[in-house]
Every structure is written in C-alpha cells, then in structure tokens.
Design a protein around this motif. Sequence first.
Motif, PDB file in Angstrom:
ATOM      1  N   ASP A  99     -30.900   8.032 -71.158  1.00 61.72           N
ATOM      2  CA  ASP A  99     -31.764   8.037 -71.976  1.00 61.72           C
ATOM      3  C   ASP A  99     -31.293   8.227 -73.396  1.00 61.72           C
ATOM      4  O   ASP A  99     -31.992   7.506 -74.314  1.00 61.72           O
ATOM      5  CB  ASP A  99     -33.024   8.885 -71.796  1.00 61.72           C
ATOM      6  N   HIS A 100     -30.408   9.027 -73.607  1.00 63.08           N
ATOM      7  CA  HIS A 100     -29.729   9.425 -74.872  1.00 63.08           C
ATOM      8  C   HIS A 100     -28.376   8.943 -75.200  1.00 63.08           C
ATOM      9  O   HIS A 100     -28.094   9.353 -76.357  1.00 63.08           O
ATOM     10  CB  HIS A 100     -30.176  10.730 -75.171  1.00 63.08           C
ATOM     11  N   GLY A 101     -27.753   8.494 -74.307  1.00 70.82           N
ATOM     12  CA  GLY A 101     -26.418   7.996 -74.430  1.00 70.82           C
ATOM     13  C   GLY A 101     -25.208   9.121 -74.588  1.00 70.82           C
ATOM     14  O   GLY A 101     -24.052   8.844 -74.958  1.00 70.82           O
ATOM     15  N   LEU A 102     -25.439  10.212 -74.171  1.00 73.82           N
ATOM     16  CA  LEU A 102     -24.493  11.438 -74.293  1.00 73.82           C
ATOM     17  C   LEU A 102     -23.394  11.082 -73.081  1.00 73.82           C
ATOM     18  O   LEU A 102     -23.899  10.758 -72.150  1.00 73.82           O
ATOM     19  CB  LEU A 102     -25.060  12.773 -74.004  1.00 73.82           C
ATOM     20  N   GLY A 103     -22.258  11.506 -73.414  1.00 69.62           N
ATOM     21  CA  GLY A 103     -21.375  11.609 -72.296  1.00 69.62           C
ATOM     22  C   GLY A 103     -21.417  12.673 -71.284  1.00 69.62           C
ATOM     23  O   GLY A 103     -22.135  13.472 -71.724  1.00 69.62           O
ATOM     24  N   HIS A 104     -20.758  12.429 -69.932  1.00 72.11           N
ATOM     25  CA  HIS A 104     -21.107  13.651 -69.353  1.00 72.11           C
ATOM     26  C   HIS A 104     -20.818  14.865 -69.810  1.00 72.11           C
ATOM     27  O   HIS A 104     -21.542  16.068 -69.570  1.00 72.11           O
ATOM     28  CB  HIS A 104     -20.392  13.307 -67.867  1.00 72.11           C
ATOM     29  N   GLY A 105     -19.283  15.176 -70.102  1.00 72.03           N
ATOM     30  CA  GLY A 105     -19.254  16.342 -70.634  1.00 72.03           C
ATOM     31  C   GLY A 105     -20.034  17.196 -71.732  1.00 72.03           C
ATOM     32  O   GLY A 105     -20.320  18.229 -71.611  1.00 72.03           O
ATOM     33  N   HIS A 106     -20.384  16.364 -72.638  1.00 68.56           N
ATOM     34  CA  HIS A 106     -21.316  17.032 -73.756  1.00 68.56           C
ATOM     35  C   HIS A 106     -22.730  17.328 -73.116  1.00 68.56           C
ATOM     36  O   HIS A 106     -23.228  18.490 -73.490  1.00 68.56           O
ATOM     37  CB  HIS A 106     -21.344  15.785 -74.810  1.00 68.56           C
ATOM     38  N   ALA A 107     -23.311  16.205 -72.447  1.00 66.48           N
ATOM     39  CA  ALA A 107     -24.779  16.824 -71.647  1.00 66.48           C
ATOM     40  C   ALA A 107     -24.659  17.710 -70.629  1.00 66.48           C
ATOM     41  O   ALA A 107     -25.288  18.811 -70.778  1.00 66.48           O
ATOM     42  CB  ALA A 107     -24.986  15.409 -70.981  1.00 66.48           C
ATOM     43  N   ASN A 108     -23.508  17.912 -69.767  1.00 68.63           N
ATOM     44  CA  ASN A 108     -22.978  19.077 -69.110  1.00 68.63           C
ATOM     45  C   ASN A 108     -23.141  20.427 -70.089  1.00 68.63           C
ATOM     46  O   ASN A 108     -23.559  21.378 -69.348  1.00 68.63           O
ATOM     47  CB  ASN A 108     -22.015  19.052 -68.249  1.00 68.63           C
ATOM     48  N   ALA A 109     -22.272  20.514 -71.001  1.00 70.21           N
ATOM     49  CA  ALA A 109     -22.075  21.555 -71.975  1.00 70.21           C
ATOM     50  C   ALA A 109     -23.515  22.010 -72.593  1.00 70.21           C
ATOM     51  O   ALA A 109     -23.753  23.519 -72.321  1.00 70.21           O
ATOM     52  CB  ALA A 109     -21.183  21.449 -72.853  1.00 70.21           C
ATOM     53  N   LEU A 110     -24.353  20.995 -72.847  1.00 67.16           N
ATOM     54  CA  LEU A 110     -25.713  21.527 -73.536  1.00 67.16           C
ATOM     55  C   LEU A 110     -26.535  22.081 -72.371  1.00 67.16           C
ATOM     56  O   LEU A 110     -27.186  23.099 -72.820  1.00 67.16           O
ATOM     57  CB  LEU A 110     -26.110  20.109 -74.238  1.00 67.16           C
ATOM     58  N   VAL A 111     -26.494  21.531 -71.267  1.00 68.22           N
ATOM     59  CA  VAL A 111     -27.488  21.806 -70.191  1.00 68.22           C
ATOM     60  C   VAL A 111     -26.882  23.288 -69.943  1.00 68.22           C
ATOM     61  O   VAL A 111     -27.789  24.205 -69.469  1.00 68.22           O
ATOM     62  CB  VAL A 111     -27.592  20.910 -69.190  1.00 68.22           C
ATOM     63  N   ALA A 112     -25.708  23.153 -69.528  1.00 72.04           N
ATOM     64  CA  ALA A 112     -25.054  24.685 -68.966  1.00 72.04           C
ATOM     65  C   ALA A 112     -25.566  25.772 -69.914  1.00 72.04           C
ATOM     66  O   ALA A 112     -25.941  26.799 -69.766  1.00 72.04           O
ATOM     67  CB  ALA A 112     -23.687  24.527 -68.772  1.00 72.04           C
ATOM     68  N   HIS A 113     -25.249  25.606 -71.304  1.00 69.50           N
ATOM     69  CA  HIS A 113     -25.567  26.545 -72.238  1.00 69.50           C
ATOM     70  C   HIS A 113     -26.897  26.934 -72.384  1.00 69.50           C
ATOM     71  O   HIS A 113     -27.250  28.307 -72.182  1.00 69.50           O
ATOM     72  CB  HIS A 113     -25.157  25.990 -73.684  1.00 69.50           C
ATOM     73  N   GLU A 114     -27.939  25.958 -72.260  1.00 68.31           N
ATOM     74  CA  GLU A 114     -29.197  26.358 -72.317  1.00 68.31           C
ATOM     75  C   GLU A 114     -29.538  27.177 -71.025  1.00 68.31           C
ATOM     76  O   GLU A 114     -30.524  28.035 -71.107  1.00 68.31           O
ATOM     77  CB  GLU A 114     -30.131  25.341 -72.568  1.00 68.31           C
ATOM     78  N   LEU A 115     -29.519  26.638 -69.972  1.00 70.81           N
ATOM     79  CA  LEU A 115     -29.712  27.234 -68.597  1.00 70.81           C
ATOM     80  C   LEU A 115     -29.317  28.764 -68.599  1.00 70.81           C
ATOM     81  O   LEU A 115     -29.849  29.665 -67.870  1.00 70.81           O
ATOM     82  CB  LEU A 115     -29.366  26.361 -67.368  1.00 70.81           C
ATOM     83  N   ALA A 116     -28.153  28.843 -68.948  1.00 70.90           N
ATOM     84  CA  ALA A 116     -27.408  30.077 -68.811  1.00 70.90           C
ATOM     85  C   ALA A 116     -28.328  31.190 -69.906  1.00 70.90           C
ATOM     86  O   ALA A 116     -28.546  32.304 -69.554  1.00 70.90           O
ATOM     87  CB  ALA A 116     -25.980  30.223 -69.363  1.00 70.90           C
ATOM     88  N   ARG A 117     -28.568  30.749 -71.130  1.00 72.80           N
ATOM     89  CA  ARG A 117     -29.364  31.354 -72.237  1.00 72.80           C
ATOM     90  C   ARG A 117     -30.893  31.800 -71.422  1.00 72.80           C
ATOM     91  O   ARG A 117     -31.020  32.988 -71.666  1.00 72.80           O
ATOM     92  CB  ARG A 117     -29.531  30.654 -73.358  1.00 72.80           C
ATOM     93  N   ARG A 118     -31.087  30.814 -70.778  1.00 72.01           N
ATOM     94  CA  ARG A 118     -32.620  31.173 -70.334  1.00 72.01           C
ATOM     95  C   ARG A 118     -32.656  32.028 -69.088  1.00 72.01           C
ATOM     96  O   ARG A 118     -33.256  33.306 -68.914  1.00 72.01           O
ATOM     97  CB  ARG A 118     -33.221  29.948 -69.635  1.00 72.01           C
TER      98      ARG A 118
END
Length: 71
Positions: free
Chosen positions: A49-68
């Motif tokens: 939906d937003h055109g992010l590459g896999h590595g970038h999307a994965n990094a963002l999700v990993a960071h946020e889920l770890a923070r939570r």
Amino acid sequence: MNDKVKGPASYFPSIEKKYGQPVEHWLALIRERADDQRHMEIVAWLKSDHGLGHGHANALVAHELARRKNG
C-alpha cells in the motif's frame, strides 16, 4: 565511545530520504495496526500500500514492535 546507531534504527535516515516522510509518520501507521496484525502482515501492507521496500518496512515494524514490547 561509539555512537553509531545499530539495529532497525540504522535504516531510519535512508527511509526518510527515500520516502519523503519522517520516521514517526511510518511508526504512527504501524501503531494503528499493531494490535490487530502480526509483524509480517504489517510489513506486507507497508510494501503493497505504501511502496516501501522489504528491508525498510521490516526495520520499521521491528523497531515499533520491540518498543511496544519493552515499554
């Protein structure tokens, strides 16, 4: 003293440069889905939906889920 950023956050400068949005924009989108979707479901959504590459999307999700998880 080594102040080099490591882990998922090391991708943040390139994410901001490539997609033209601050990292907080992406993290806020992830937070909206984090209670109802799993890690890879959110990654797939960011890619499709937003055109992010896999590595970038994965990094963002990993960071946020770890923070939570770690509060």
